[in-house]
Every structure is written in structure tokens, then in C-alpha cells.
Design an enzyme around this catalytic site. Structure first.
Site, short mmCIF file in Angstrom:
data_model
loop_
_atom_site.label_atom_id
_atom_site.label_comp_id
_atom_site.label_asym_id
_atom_site.label_seq_id
_atom_site.Cartn_x
_atom_site.Cartn_y
_atom_site.Cartn_z
NE ARG A 1 0.85 -9.86 10.48
CZ ARG A 1 -0.44 -9.73 10.21
NH1 ARG A 1 -1.28 -10.66 10.56
NH2 ARG A 1 -0.90 -8.66 9.60
CE LYS B 1 -9.47 -8.72 6.45
NZ LYS B 1 -8.26 -8.46 7.24
CG ASN B 2 -6.89 -5.85 4.85
OD1 ASN B 2 -7.49 -6.12 5.91
ND2 ASN B 2 -6.09 -6.71 4.24
CG ASP C 1 -3.53 -10.27 2.29
OD1 ASP C 1 -2.78 -10.90 3.04
OD2 ASP C 1 -3.95 -9.12 2.54
CB CYS D 1 -0.99 -13.82 14.16
SG CYS D 1 -0.40 -13.29 12.57
NE ARG E 1 -9.79 -12.09 11.84
CZ ARG E 1 -8.57 -11.93 12.29
NH1 ARG E 1 -7.89 -12.96 12.71
NH2 ARG E 1 -8.03 -10.74 12.32
C1 EPZ Z 1 -1.50 -5.74 6.19
O1 EPZ Z 1 -0.97 -6.26 7.40
C2 EPZ Z 1 -2.80 -6.47 5.94
N1 EPZ Z 1 -3.70 -6.22 7.05
C3 EPZ Z 1 -2.52 -7.95 5.77
O2 EPZ Z 1 -3.75 -8.60 5.45
C4 EPZ Z 1 -1.52 -8.16 4.63
O3 EPZ Z 1 -1.19 -9.51 4.53
C5 EPZ Z 1 -0.26 -7.33 4.87
O4 EPZ Z 1 -0.60 -5.93 5.10
C6 EPZ Z 1 0.74 -7.38 3.72
O5 EPZ Z 1 0.12 -6.92 2.56
C7 EPZ Z 1 -4.43 -5.10 7.06
O6 EPZ Z 1 -4.37 -4.26 6.17
C8 EPZ Z 1 -5.38 -4.92 8.19
P1 EPZ Z 1 2.84 -5.30 7.02
P2 EPZ Z 1 0.24 -5.51 8.15
O7 EPZ Z 1 3.15 -4.37 8.14
O8 EPZ Z 1 0.08 -4.05 7.97
C9 EPZ Z 1 6.86 -7.15 8.92
C10 EPZ Z 1 -5.38 -10.33 5.58
O9 EPZ Z 1 -5.37 -11.56 5.32
N2 EPZ Z 1 6.80 -6.03 9.87
O10 EPZ Z 1 2.85 -4.75 5.64
O11 EPZ Z 1 0.31 -6.07 9.52
C11 EPZ Z 1 5.71 -8.11 9.06
O12 EPZ Z 1 5.94 -9.06 10.09
C12 EPZ Z 1 -4.22 -9.66 6.30
O13 EPZ Z 1 -6.33 -9.59 5.29
C13 EPZ Z 1 7.83 -5.87 10.78
O14 EPZ Z 1 8.79 -6.65 10.83
O15 EPZ Z 1 1.46 -6.04 7.29
C14 EPZ Z 1 5.62 -8.71 7.69
O16 EPZ Z 1 6.57 -9.72 7.55
C15 EPZ Z 1 -3.26 -10.62 6.90
N3 EPZ Z 1 7.79 -4.80 11.64
C16 EPZ Z 1 6.00 -7.53 6.78
O17 EPZ Z 1 6.70 -6.62 7.61
C17 EPZ Z 1 6.74 -3.92 11.62
O18 EPZ Z 1 6.75 -2.97 12.44
C18 EPZ Z 1 4.83 -6.79 6.13
O19 EPZ Z 1 3.84 -6.53 7.12
C19 EPZ Z 1 5.72 -4.08 10.68
C20 EPZ Z 1 5.77 -5.15 9.82
#
Ligand code: EPZ
Length: 424
Positions: free
Chosen positions: A128, A22-23, A311, A123, A403
């Protein structure tokens, strides 16, 4: 609303085929916006989030054709053609359903010089924010305003390559910047970039589309922008999180399951940790056999790739609920990703939360209960707990599972689980 009903206590035995990731698929689909030529994506999973991304792209004006695979076993073949894009707004109604919608921002801005994308908001697993995405795009010359809940981004003279240093690792921000930089003028360097396999896969697909990217798989990506990208034919890799989830289900039930069509090389840290917890893993390049005579406590800390993935934290916790000894599970990526803890506790688990760490003391048995979860991975952890619990477990809010897990109950039932979907 559908629920999953499980009669626990049976070890899983058999073979399960892993679906497309998916990701990986979601950013690949968004990347179709970068070109007016068709992008063919093979091995696409049948999942609600993929349908949502399809809906988003369709309303931008992308033509999407879905076909069954020639081999009859892999995922579907999607052909996405963004020649007729006539709308650069990603509306709130779709973005609120799926945060990954924000991945259209980089491609739209790079190709059309403008994009209006609803802010995703928080969420269940945390606040996030998307500040890193926006700051990075600004460094590439975008002008960004927030207006009535929307990110309004413009780049009237196109994007210009820059040095972007991420203060911490973000998968989504790396993906948005990578796609944007592919069409920017000059060279972009992304430092402290995410190294998740899905990021590398996106980069490989962009290269197949004509992008110039170096450093794939490392934390520094160098992108030499090109004038235009062309189509490509790309296969979505197997889902490492589905692989890990099913491996943990097999281990938790004391089963013997072979996961086919997997990529164990993407799960080295996960399998190392599972091994420390007593699992026996026979790894081959495209499959892994999982057995687990007894589960023992182990400490786990989630980290960006190649560390243990957030995850899989909830699923690992479910596996450790019946371990001999105690386990300390620390969540370092999201601030609120322990929503499964109260539900596991209701099933008899002994878990104490201290801020970002959970102390799991192994118990002899879990008992079935009616439970519900608030996100995808929490839901599957409850399914794993239901598989090992005595008696009946009902997992509510199955739409979370849909999902990200394709035909989960069928895959588990084929390995001897007593599990069914019920409409109530
Ligand atoms: C991706 O989300 C995945 N989603 C998530 O999978 C996964 O948990 C996550 O990466 C971490 O591995 C997809 O690939 C579609 P991040 P993403 O930006 O890109 C903070 C699942 O269950 N952050 O790496 O949204 C954020 O809040 C899902 O399949 C900021 O503060 O994750 C988090 O604490 C859920 N500012 C951390 O960084 C930003 O601009 C990492 O988030 C961006 C992120």
C-alpha cells in the site's frame, strides 16, 4: 485482550440499524482542516478509527465537540473547528495505527502551504504505497521530500491547478487531491478518479463548504479552486460495507434480516452477486430484507466502484464456504488480502489459493475453532463463519473489528445469534 465467542448454527432473524460509514467519515474529518470555520458532521459512527482520526486532528490543534443526536438513533454529531491549527505534523505514532491518517496531507498543504506526515508503511493486506498521492500533489506544484520516514511537503506560493491522470484507481489519492485542489489556484482535472460513494460524498461536502466541483460520481472531477472554504453541516451516509457484511451474515446463516437506514443503491453489484449466490433481496430506498434458502457457488472479482468491493471479499468468501458447488474469488485490488483463508480452512472450509484467486469448494459444514485475523474485514468474515459453524468459535484480536464495526456483537445478538465479547 477481548475476544468474541460464538455458538454457531442459528439463523439470524430480525432488524439491524446500519451506522455511519467509516470510510466516508475519515476523509470528511480531514476536510475540516481546510477552513477556519466549524464543520458539523452528523451520523458519526462510534469506532476506534474515528477516535484515532480525532486524536490526530486534536494534536494538529483542531477543536472537536461530540454530541448525542437529537433523534436518539443516528450516530453522534461532531463539530470540528480548525481555526486554531498550530501544528502541521502528523506523527508516526498515530499514522502507523491508521493509514487513513495520510488524508490530512492534502488539506494541510492546501491551507497552510506545508505538511509533515509520517509515511504509513505497509500493512497486513499489502504494501500500500502512497506514490499516487505524492505525484499528484507534485503536479499541483508541491515540493515533496522524504526525510526520516516523513513526507515533507511544501507549497510556499500555494498550489496551482493541473491535469492529473491517475494510472489506476485510488480512493485515498483521489480524496487527497480533491481536498488539495479545492483551495488551489485555477482549475484541476482529476482523470481516472475513484468513483466510490465515499469520494462523491466528500465532494458533496466540499461543495457545501464552498468548493466548485463538477463531475461528481464520474471518473473525471473538475475542481475550480477557491480562495477560502467555509463551514457546513453534513450527514455521513450509511456504511455500505457494514450493510454488505450483515447482509452476507444473514444469507450465510439462512436467516431473514432487514437492514434499516441503509443505501442499497450503493451496493448494486454486491446484491447482484449475492442474488446469483441464492440470496433473495427485497430492496427499498432505505432498507433491504435479506433471506437465503440455499447458497450456490458464484464467481467474484473485486474491482473499483461500481464493481464488487475488496472490502466485502472476505465476507463473501465466508458465505460461499458452504455453497452448493464451487466459487472462484479473485482479488484484484490488494496483493495480500487472503489472510482469512488459512483460518477459514481451519474451520473446515475447502479453499485453494492460486496467486490472486481463491477456489472455494462448498462443504456441508464448518466446525467452530479458535481463530484470529489480521485485518478488519478478515475478522468479520471469521465472525460470519463462526455464526454458521457447528459448535464454539472464538475470534481473537477483536480490536480489528472495533476499528470498523460498531457494537457488532450486540447487533447480531439482537437477531438471535449466540455471541458475546469476553475479556481474557
Ligand atoms: C480505501 O483505502 C479504503 N480505506 C479501504 O478500506 C479500501 O479497501 C480501499 O480504499 C479500496 O477500496 C479508506 O477509505 C479509509 P486505494 P485506500 O488507494 O485509499 C494501491 C477497510 O477495510 N495504491 O484505493 O488506501 C494500493 O496499494 C479499508 O475499511 C498505490 O499503489 O486504497 C492498492 O493496491 C482497508 N499507490 C490500490 O492502489 C498509491 O499511491 C487501491 O488502493 C495509492 C494506492
Amino acid at each position: 485482550m477481548d475476544s468474541i465467542r460464538i455458538q454457531g448454527g442459528r439463523p439470524l432473524k430480525g432488524e439491524i440499524r446500519i451506522g455511519g460509514a467509516k470510510n466516508a467519515a475519515l476523509p470528511l474529518m480531514a476536510a475540516a482542516l481546510l477552513t477556519d470555520k466549524p464543520l458539523v458532521l452528523r451520523n458519526m459512527p462510534r469506532l476506534a478509527d474515528i477516535a484515532t482520526m480525532g486524536q490526530l486532528l486534536a494534536q494538529h490543534g483542531v477543536a472537536i465537540d461530540l454530541a448525542e443526536p437529537a433523534d436518539g438513533v443516528s450516530g453522534r454529531v461532531a463539530t470540528l473547528n480548525a481555526a486554531g491549527v498550530d501544528n502541521t505534523t502528523a506523527p508516526y505514532d498515530i499514522v502507523r495505527k491508521m493509514r487513513a491518517s495520510v488524508l490530512v496531507l492534502g488539506p494541510l498543504l492546501a491551507r497552510f502551504g506545508r505538511a509533515r506526515v509520517s509515511l504509513p508503511g505497509g500493512c497486513a493486506i499489502g504494501t500500500r504505497p502512497v506514490d499516487l498521492h505524492l505525484k499528484g500533489l507534485e503536479q499541483l506544484g508541491a515540493e515533496i521530500e522524504l526525510n526520516q520516514g516523513y513526507i515533507v511537503a511544501t507549497a510556499p506560493n500555494g498550489l496551482i491547478g493541473a491535469d492529473v491522470v491517475f494510472p489506476f484507481v485510488s480512493v485515498g489519492a483521489t480524496e487527497n487531491l480533491l481536498t488539495a485542489a479545492a483551495l488551489a489556484k485555477g482549475t484541476t482535472r482529476l482523470r481516472n478518479a475513484a468513483r466510490e460513494p465515499e469520494v462523491s460524498d466528500l465532494a458533496e461536502c466540499l461543495v457545501a463548504m464552498g468548493a466548485k466541483i463538477e463531475g461528481i460520481g464520474t471518473d473525471t472531477l473538475t475542481i475550480d479552486g477557491v480562495e477560502a472554504l467555509h463551514g457546513a453541516d453534513h450527514e455521513v451516509p450509511p456504511d455500505r460495507i457494514e450493510t454488505g457484511s450483515l447482509a452476507m451474515a444473514a444469507a450465510a446463516t439462512g436467516g431473514d434480516v432487514t437492514l434499516l437506514g441503509a443505501r442499497p443503491d450503493m451496493l448494486e453489484q454486491v446484491f447482484r452477486t449475492m442474488g446469483q449466490a441464492g440470496a433473495v433481496l427485497d430492496v427499498e430506498p432505505d432498507r433491504v430484507r435479506v433471506r437465503c434458502p440455499r447458497v450456490v457457488g458464484v464467481d467474484v472479482m473485486t474491482e473499483p466502484y461500481p464493481g464488487f468491493p475488496t472490502d466485502l471479499q472476505a465476507q463473501m468468501m465466508a458465505m460461499l464456504t458452504r455453497a452448493e458447488g464451487a466459487s472462484m474469488i479473485t482479488e484484484s485490488i490488494f496483493e495480500n488480502r487472503f489472510m482469512h483463508v488459512p483460518e477459514l480452512t481451519r474451520m473446515g472450509a475447502n479453499i485453494n489459493l492460486h496467486s490472486r484467486s481463491a477456489m472455494v469448494r462448498g462443504v456441508r459444514r464448518l466446525t467452530g475453532a479458535e481463530v484470529m485475523a489480521t485485518d478488519l474485514r478478515a475478522s468479520v468474515s471469521l465472525v460470519i463463519a463462526g455464526l454458521v459453524a457447528e459448535g464454539e468459535t472464538i475470534v481473537n484480536r477483536v480490536y480489528h473489528l472495533d476499528r470498523g464495526y460498531e457494537r457488532l456483537e450486540h447487533k447480531l445478538a439482537a437477531c438471535g445469534a449466540q455471541i458475546e465479547r469476553v475479556s481474557r
